[in-house]
Enzyme design. Sequence first.
Site, PDB file in Angstrom:
ATOM      1  N   ASP A  17       1.793   5.516  -4.993  1.00 17.27           N
ATOM      2  CA  ASP A  17       2.832   4.478  -4.977  1.00 17.27           C
ATOM      3  C   ASP A  17       4.203   5.103  -5.228  1.00 17.27           C
ATOM      4  O   ASP A  17       4.448   5.634  -6.309  1.00 17.27           O
ATOM      5  CB  ASP A  17       2.484   3.448  -6.063  1.00 17.27           C
ATOM      6  CG  ASP A  17       3.328   2.195  -5.986  1.00 17.27           C
ATOM      7  OD1 ASP A  17       4.350   2.201  -5.276  1.00 17.27           O
ATOM      8  OD2 ASP A  17       2.978   1.211  -6.661  1.00 17.27           O
ATOM      9  N   HIS A  69       1.092  -3.864   4.033  1.00 14.80           N
ATOM     10  CA  HIS A  69       2.247  -3.847   3.121  1.00 14.80           C
ATOM     11  C   HIS A  69       3.366  -2.944   3.634  1.00 14.80           C
ATOM     12  O   HIS A  69       4.531  -3.340   3.604  1.00 14.80           O
ATOM     13  CB  HIS A  69       1.766  -3.396   1.735  1.00 14.80           C
ATOM     14  CG  HIS A  69       2.826  -3.391   0.682  1.00 14.80           C
ATOM     15  ND1 HIS A  69       3.429  -4.547   0.223  1.00 14.80           N
ATOM     16  CD2 HIS A  69       3.399  -2.369  -0.008  1.00 14.80           C
ATOM     17  CE1 HIS A  69       4.309  -4.237  -0.711  1.00 14.80           C
ATOM     18  NE2 HIS A  69       4.322  -2.920  -0.872  1.00 14.80           N
TER      19      HIS A  69
END
Length: 395
Positions: free
Chosen positions: A214, A305
């Site tokens: 991330d 996403h």
Amino acid sequence: FLQGGAAVLGGAALALGGRAVVDAATADPADAAAPDDAAGRATVAFRGERQPGVTTRPQAFAAFVALDLVDGFDRDALVRLMRIWTDDAERLMAGTPGLADQEKELAAVPARLTVTFGYGPRVFEAAGLADRAPGWLRPLPAFGVDRLEDAWTGGDLVLQVCADDEVTVSHAVRLLVKDARTFTTVRWVQRGFRHAPGTTPSGTTMRNLMGQVDGTRNPDVGVEPALVWSSDDAGPAHAGSTSMVVRRIAMNLDTWDELDRDGREKAVGRRLDTGAPLTGTREHDEPDLDAKGPNGLTVIGPFAHIRRARSENTAERFLRRGYNYDDAPAPGRLSNSGLVFTTFQRDVDAQFVPIQRRLDELDLLNEWTTPIGSAVFYVPGGARSGEYVGQRLLE
Ligand code: HEM
């Protein structure tokens, strides 16, 4: 062999291929760390046009503390508070005790401590500076995915305190909150963490608690400073300023567990092992959003996403600097985890809101994530030599 080796190293550990091997029977795993306190002694510069803690390489631990102003707080109070806070933040970041520090020894481990101060809308009103408040300084618009709780939302002032040591963070938070106690009350505290120093090779992107890499595609603010820092035409009062959005986003790890690996990778559009896009092999490969699989469908799906989180308008980007949280679960639940999702950008309305709106409309991750807190702050310029933080705004 291992035990013999460990004995040579003081009974603690033997480094093999970069990993410490601990003799579980006799050694405390903590002893496996080399007797090297370099990480604890490292400091970040406090003074400058811009505050630290924004483009600083993220430290392992963070605390975000939102404070509310007491009635009667005015411009003089703000100046007094910022003078005290500036003085103590500078001392602590240098590894020296604060002025009224009652636990002086705890200041001896700066561990790249940074303190970043931010103002909510009420600071501008209370200090008679409403005409200087940027237009975006207000709560974010309501999004369909939001389930905001008061306990994590809003705030008049914020402290972002980050360091590579959690004791350091706690001590700094306590001192700075004590400094402000006649002016404020604590509204919320959010603590977060990333990988500890020395546990992953430098330059490794963090993993969140869903297991994903991330933070891969974050702008290089050294190359594109205007994405984060105020522009000259905003005027000298705003020089070196930025904005901070803090969203607490809960992860439903129990339902995430029900999804297989393939489904998890498709939800983001990246692989779990390397973080590479589903159309590439290495983490930093550019995703090919047009590539189609044998079934004729795009490999990175329409709801993924990373497709939804990027806009064709390259101005709609910002710096993500979030932290994991992992709190005690409510009765009957297995976990209470998520992200203290923190971003910095020059203009919240122009950069952050359009992307959050896109994700609100469509994003597979929404299935497992829920924003439960939200706050927007103005981050004044840093303290240059002889200044206190926020001084240019008040002059
Ligand atoms: C990318 C996770 C919420 C904006 C990513 C990536 C992951 C991820 C794994 C791919 C790697 C990377 O480039 O960092 C999550 C999780 C979230 C979350 C677990 C919630 C718990 C959000 C929110 C926003 C956002 C709320 C913005 C409002 C972005 C952006 C990218 C990204 C801009 C880079 C997209 C690109 O250009 O490829 N996120 N994210 N994310 N995310 Fe999120």
